[in-house]
Design an enzyme around this catalytic site. Structure first.
Site, short mmCIF file in Angstrom:
data_model
loop_
_atom_site.label_atom_id
_atom_site.label_comp_id
_atom_site.label_asym_id
_atom_site.label_seq_id
_atom_site.Cartn_x
_atom_site.Cartn_y
_atom_site.Cartn_z
N GLY A 13 -2.70 -5.36 -19.22
CA GLY A 13 -1.80 -6.41 -18.75
C GLY A 13 -0.36 -6.30 -19.18
CG ASN A 15 2.87 -3.15 -15.19
OD1 ASN A 15 4.04 -2.84 -15.35
ND2 ASN A 15 1.89 -2.26 -15.17
CB VAL A 106 -10.39 -0.71 -2.88
CG1 VAL A 106 -9.75 -0.68 -1.50
CG2 VAL A 106 -10.03 0.56 -3.66
CG ASN A 121 -1.20 -1.76 -5.79
OD1 ASN A 121 -1.75 -2.22 -6.79
ND2 ASN A 121 -1.25 -0.46 -5.50
CG HIS A 123 0.17 4.15 -6.72
ND1 HIS A 123 -1.20 4.16 -6.79
CD2 HIS A 123 0.56 5.45 -6.67
CE1 HIS A 123 -1.63 5.42 -6.78
NE2 HIS A 123 -0.58 6.21 -6.70
CG ASP A 160 -1.65 -1.01 4.73
OD1 ASP A 160 -2.44 -0.54 3.89
OD2 ASP A 160 -0.79 -0.32 5.31
N GLY A 162 -5.30 -0.09 4.33
CA GLY A 162 -5.51 1.25 3.77
C GLY A 162 -5.46 1.21 2.26
CG ASP A 164 -2.62 3.57 -3.43
OD1 ASP A 164 -2.49 2.42 -3.85
OD2 ASP A 164 -3.32 4.43 -4.00
#
Length: 210
Positions: A13, A15, A106, A121, A123, A160, A162, A164
């Site tokens: 955590g 972030n 996911v 998100n 990454h 979305d 998908g 990433d």
């Protein structure tokens, strides 16, 4: 007027802490952390949220499905159950947007549609490179080093259907040094992640009218 966000977490955590610290120290912060949701009860991020007085929720497969059903369910069934439980928490807490900050499940199902254009998100690489299934944590950093890339960094993007693949909002870059290990590269990227997540969430908030 700030937007209410749910922050989804799986690990330490740091972030999330960056988001908490920014909200606390900026009177004009365009977001308010309404809830923190973890897909494992072991996430240290839950303790960070509790220390900041933020409501916490655990939506692990075991918590959502029960011990026996979780053991017999497929990966897809568990993902959907966790995603639906996270959606329920977000809606019940009147969250305007969702932030994935080190979240490993996911997302699938209705949550993607209900919060379309309202999920970001973080990454740990420069998308579109080094994204997709299996690309998380030190796996990403090892792949970057093994490929001979000269730079890496992090990306905040819209989520979305998908993995990433959504629109990029913020990227921060760092050099990859000749003697880097996944650990040393992570140490260089982590401070940039903390800046990027705050920038990305502020951009999302302002795009939603905050």
């Amino acid at each position: 007027m700030s937007i209410k966000i749910a922050v989804l977490v799986s690990g330490g955590g740091t972030n999330l802490q960056a988001l908490i610290d920014y909200e606390k120290s900026n009177l004009d912060c365009p977001y308010h952390i309404q809830a923190v949701i973890a897909d494992t009860k072991k996430a240290y991020a839950l303790q960070r949220a509790e220390a900041a007085g933020i409501k916490t929720f655990v939506v692990s497969p075991f918590a959502v499905l029960g011990q026996e059903k979780a053991k017999s369910s497929s990966k897809e069934e568990k993902r959907l159950a966790v995603s639906d439980a996270a959606l329920k928490v977000a809606l019940e807490n009147q969250c305007d947007a969702i932030v994935l900050a080190g979240w490993l499940t996911v997302l699938s199902g209705e949550i993607i549609e209900k919060y379309s254009g309202k999920i970001v998100n973080l990454h740990p690489a420069l998308l579109p490179k080094f994204g997709g299934v299996g690309m998380w944590g030190h796996n990403v950093h090892k792949a970057v080093i093994d490929s001979g890339e000269k730079e890496s960094g992090c990306t905040v993007h819209l989520v979305d259907s998908g993995c990433d693949t959504g629109k990029i909002l913020v990227q921060k870059k760092v050099p990859v040094l000749p003697l880097d290990t996944p650990e040393s590269l992570y140490e260089r990227i982590a401070p940039e992640e903390h800046k990027a997540i705050v920038e990305g969430v502020c951009l999302l908030a302002k795009s939603l009218g905050a």
